[in-house]
Design a protein around this motif. Structure first.
Motif, PDB file in Angstrom:
ATOM      1  N   UNK A   1       0.832  -1.218   0.000  1.00 43.92           N
ATOM      2  CA  UNK A   1       0.000   0.000   0.000  1.00 43.92           C
ATOM      3  C   UNK A   1       0.857   1.254   0.000  1.00 43.92           C
ATOM      4  N   UNK A   2       0.500   2.208  -0.876  1.00 46.04           N
ATOM      5  CA  UNK A   2       1.217   3.478  -0.972  1.00 46.04           C
ATOM      6  C   UNK A   2       0.199   4.610  -1.036  1.00 46.04           C
ATOM      7  N   UNK A   3       0.543   5.751  -0.396  1.00 44.55           N
ATOM      8  CA  UNK A   3      -0.349   6.905  -0.452  1.00 44.55           C
ATOM      9  C   UNK A   3       0.445   8.172  -0.153  1.00 44.55           C
ATOM     10  N   UNK A   4      -0.194   9.319  -0.442  1.00 39.38           N
ATOM     11  CA  UNK A   4       0.462  10.610  -0.236  1.00 39.38           C
ATOM     12  C   UNK A   4      -0.471  11.509   0.556  1.00 39.38           C
ATOM     13  N   UNK A   5       0.122  12.233   1.530  1.00 45.37           N
ATOM     14  CA  UNK A   5      -0.633  13.202   2.316  1.00 45.37           C
ATOM     15  C   UNK A   5       0.246  14.405   2.594  1.00 45.37           C
ATOM     16  N   UNK A   6      -0.157  15.552   2.099  1.00 41.19           N
ATOM     17  CA  UNK A   6       0.478  16.824   2.450  1.00 41.19           C
ATOM     18  C   UNK A   6       1.997  16.801   2.262  1.00 41.19           C
ATOM     19  N   UNK A   7       2.422  16.304   1.121  1.00 44.22           N
ATOM     20  CA  UNK A   7       3.855  16.316   0.812  1.00 44.22           C
ATOM     21  C   UNK A   7       4.646  15.181   1.425  1.00 44.22           C
ATOM     22  N   UNK A   8       3.947  14.215   2.054  1.00 36.81           N
ATOM     23  CA  UNK A   8       4.615  13.035   2.610  1.00 36.81           C
ATOM     24  C   UNK A   8       4.136  11.808   1.847  1.00 36.81           C
ATOM     25  N   UNK A   9       5.086  10.950   1.443  1.00 39.64           N
ATOM     26  CA  UNK A   9       4.776   9.759   0.654  1.00 39.64           C
ATOM     27  C   UNK A   9       5.007   8.521   1.532  1.00 39.64           C
ATOM     28  N   UNK A  10       3.963   7.726   1.687  1.00 39.69           N
ATOM     29  CA  UNK A  10       3.960   6.604   2.615  1.00 39.69           C
ATOM     30  C   UNK A  10       3.960   5.270   1.865  1.00 39.69           C
ATOM     31  N   UNK A  11       4.708   4.291   2.394  1.00 36.60           N
ATOM     32  CA  UNK A  11       4.635   2.901   1.948  1.00 36.60           C
ATOM     33  C   UNK A  11       4.473   2.029   3.181  1.00 36.60           C
ATOM     34  N   UNK A  12       3.387   1.257   3.236  1.00 34.53           N
ATOM     35  CA  UNK A  12       3.175   0.329   4.351  1.00 34.53           C
ATOM     36  C   UNK A  12       3.909  -0.968   4.022  1.00 34.53           C
ATOM     37  N   UNK A  13       5.042  -1.178   4.706  1.00 33.27           N
ATOM     38  CA  UNK A  13       5.902  -2.318   4.408  1.00 33.27           C
ATOM     39  C   UNK A  13       5.348  -3.606   4.994  1.00 33.27           C
ATOM     40  N   UNK A  14       4.844  -3.528   6.235  1.00 32.83           N
ATOM     41  CA  UNK A  14       4.315  -4.721   6.906  1.00 32.83           C
ATOM     42  C   UNK A  14       3.330  -4.304   7.987  1.00 32.83           C
ATOM     43  N   UNK A  15       2.377  -5.199   8.275  1.00 39.96           N
ATOM     44  CA  UNK A  15       1.432  -4.967   9.351  1.00 39.96           C
ATOM     45  C   UNK A  15       0.299  -4.037   8.960  1.00 39.96           C
ATOM     46  N   UNK A  16      -0.250  -3.340   9.961  1.00 38.28           N
ATOM     47  CA  UNK A  16      -1.398  -2.457   9.738  1.00 38.28           C
ATOM     48  C   UNK A  16      -1.102  -1.073  10.298  1.00 38.28           C
ATOM     49  N   UNK A  17      -1.627  -0.050   9.609  1.00 34.96           N
ATOM     50  CA  UNK A  17      -1.454   1.322  10.056  1.00 34.96           C
ATOM     51  C   UNK A  17      -2.151   2.274   9.117  1.00 34.96           C
ATOM     52  N   UNK A  18      -2.587   3.406   9.647  1.00 37.79           N
ATOM     53  CA  UNK A  18      -3.251   4.433   8.850  1.00 37.79           C
ATOM     54  C   UNK A  18      -4.448   3.854   8.075  1.00 37.79           C
ATOM     55  N   UNK A  19      -5.140   2.905   8.702  1.00 39.86           N
ATOM     56  CA  UNK A  19      -6.332   2.315   8.096  1.00 39.86           C
ATOM     57  C   UNK A  19      -6.050   1.373   6.944  1.00 39.86           C
ATOM     58  N   UNK A  20      -4.805   0.922   6.804  1.00 40.17           N
ATOM     59  CA  UNK A  20      -4.420   0.042   5.707  1.00 40.17           C
ATOM     60  C   UNK A  20      -3.748  -1.211   6.245  1.00 40.17           C
ATOM     61  N   UNK A  21      -3.643  -2.236   5.378  1.00 44.30           N
ATOM     62  CA  UNK A  21      -2.996  -3.494   5.770  1.00 44.30           C
ATOM     63  C   UNK A  21      -2.090  -3.961   4.641  1.00 44.30           C
ATOM     64  N   UNK A  22      -0.845  -4.322   4.977  1.00 45.94           N
ATOM     65  CA  UNK A  22       0.105  -4.825   3.986  1.00 45.94           C
ATOM     66  C   UNK A  22      -0.097  -6.324   3.774  1.00 45.94           C
ATOM     67  N   UNK A  23       0.260  -6.851   2.593  1.00 44.89           N
ATOM     68  CA  UNK A  23       0.074  -8.279   2.313  1.00 44.89           C
ATOM     69  C   UNK A  23       1.114  -9.197   2.945  1.00 44.89           C
ATOM     70  N   UNK A  24       2.127  -8.648   3.617  1.00 44.20           N
ATOM     71  CA  UNK A  24       3.135  -9.483   4.293  1.00 44.20           C
ATOM     72  C   UNK A  24       2.439 -10.262   5.410  1.00 44.20           C
TER      73      UNK A  24
END
Length: 290
Positions: free
Chosen positions: A146-169
């Protein structure tokens, strides 16, 4: 990150031709959530005479997570996995009852061309009831994260859950690991976005937390989810990680992690007696440290 925050500085150590920065374990803070070991590898120049060649070594009681920002590594293990990991993908190996693996510079990079390798090697302790599970290996390509952008910050969820998202690891406990890159100063909102203990590793740039300036090469840890305001400077690169800690203490010796010291003693004898499973067609052997 709260008044109980702890700042940990990378401590350099040699692994063969490479200098890596050890962040966990630290004498005042052995774990952050289920994370028990974090090594920052590089950036290092890969060229003739300085290839990565980490021979057969064993693990028990943990999952290894390899995440590269640059470069490639070839992973082979005793359950038959043979995988080249490239920047942005995830290698997730669960050792459980016992596994052996190697990590080497791939053959196609063993030429006269110089390349860079940079990334993190991470160990996540297993829940007590899963410490002796059967070994597993999973590779997740970068486009599946999962990847997303908020206010000039670019996020990648590498593992686990956070920010309402879940990684496939396929993780085995409540944890999170998130890569963040900024293009402008950002107010990082953590409260209610992740659960458990929180660690922020500053790879590049700097952050401000509770009036403290934390620069690259340092990690800040909070024992509370209600972290104070974190301001991330522009052009900063972070790893945000942590999760819910286990009730039981974890013991660590070399590459072994366990809730019972006896499990580590048995693994030591097993490795000395060369009774661990082997990587096919590989005769290398890293001896047990004295």
């Amino acid at each position: 990150m709260s008044n109980k925050g702890l700042i940990i500085e990378e401590r350099a150590r040699d692994i063969g031709d490479f200098l890596v920065g050890r962040l966990l374990p630290f004498r005042k803070k052995r774990m952050v959530g289920p994370f028990i070991f974090i090594d920052h590898m590089g950036p290092a120049t890969i060229k003739e005479g300085s290839y990565v060649d980490i021979g057969q070594h064993p693990h028990i009681g943990l999952s290894t997570l390899t995440y590269l920002f640059e470069g490639e590594l070839r992973h082979r293990d005793s359950i038959g996995s043979d995988q080249i990991i490239k920047a942005g993908a995830v290698n997730w190996m669960t050792a459980g009852s016992g596994v052996t693996h190697t990590e080497r510079t791939p053959e196609h990079l063993r030429n006269s061309i110089e390349t860079t390798m940079h990334g993190f090697q991470i160990w996540v302790a297993l829940p007590k009831e899963l410490e002796t599970m059967n070994p597993e290996f999973h590779h997740i390509e970068r486009d599946a994260l999962p990847k997303w952008e908020e206010n000039g910050a670019y996020y990648t969820l590498i593992a686990g859950t956070g920010f309402g998202r879940k990684a496939p690891v396929p993780v085995h406990s409540n944890l999170f690991m998130i890569e963040i890159k900024t293009t402008k100063e950002t107010d990082l909102q953590i409260v209610d976005q992740v659960k458990g203990e929180i660690g922020i590793c500053v790879v590049k740039g700097q952050i401000s937390a509770c009036g403290e300036e934390i620069k690259a090469g340092n990690m800040v840890v909070s024992k509370t989810e209600d972290a104070c305001q974190v301001i991330v400077a522009e052009n900063t690169h972070l790893l945000l990680f942590g999760g819910e800690p286990f009730e039981e203490e974890r013991h660590i010796f070399w590459n072994f992690v366990a809730s019972e010291k006896d499990s580590i003693e048995k693994a030591k004898e097993k490795w000395k007696n060369k009774e661990f499973p082997k990587v096919a067609n590989d005769n290398s052997y890293i001896p047990l440290p004295s």
